[in-house]
Design a protein around this motif. Structure first.
Motif, short mmCIF file in Angstrom:
data_model
loop_
_atom_site.label_atom_id
_atom_site.label_comp_id
_atom_site.label_asym_id
_atom_site.label_seq_id
_atom_site.Cartn_x
_atom_site.Cartn_y
_atom_site.Cartn_z
N ARG A 1 34.17 -8.06 -58.48
CA ARG A 1 32.90 -8.25 -59.18
C ARG A 1 31.73 -7.65 -58.41
N GLU A 2 31.72 -7.83 -57.10
CA GLU A 2 30.61 -7.30 -56.29
C GLU A 2 30.53 -5.78 -56.39
N ALA A 3 31.69 -5.12 -56.31
CA ALA A 3 31.72 -3.66 -56.44
C ALA A 3 31.27 -3.25 -57.84
N GLY A 4 31.67 -4.01 -58.85
CA GLY A 4 31.26 -3.73 -60.23
C GLY A 4 29.77 -3.86 -60.42
N LYS A 5 29.18 -4.93 -59.86
CA LYS A 5 27.73 -5.13 -59.98
C LYS A 5 26.96 -4.02 -59.26
#
Length: 118
Positions: free
Chosen positions: A32-36
């Motif tokens: 999720r962090e990489a996606g955000k």
């Protein structure tokens, strides 16, 4: 008849006198962090109108977690690999695809990021 926001937006797009060819681009990310981070940079650079992050894991409200998200199976370094991933659904103009592709390659955590445009 009551319209949902998405329906209203679609009606407005169809009634516009000029339309811009648009596409949806799918990009997998490790978490999720990489996606955000990637979605934020894409939107900041005005390479897309919107990016949705589809979670790789869904949790039910109990003591048990349910892994019902995206599981990717792929060939890497000479063998079959399997990992949970998140999915970015990026809505953009067709004319921005090349610039978006270069941005993803330059800013993605993977050595070889997956991208598909429809």
């Amino acid at each position: 008849m009551e319209l949902e926001l998405g329906e209203l937006r679609s009606i407005r797009m169809e009634s516009a006198s000029t339309t811009v060819p648009s596409i949806v681009v799918y990009v997998t990310v490790p978490n999720r962090e990489a996606g955000k981070k990637l979605a934020g940079s894409i939107i900041s650079e005005k390479l897309a109108a919107c990016a949705n992050i589809v979670p790789g894991r869904n949790y039910i409200l109990s003591l048990v977690s349910l892994f019902a998200g995206i599981e990717s199976v792929y060939w890497w370094e000479g063998k079959v690999q399997s990992d949970a991933e998140e999915l970015l659904i990026i809505k953009t103009r067709e004319s921005l695809l090349d610039a978006l592709t270069e941005h993803v390659k330059a800013n993605h955590e993977y050595d070889v990021p997956y991208k598909e445009a429809t």
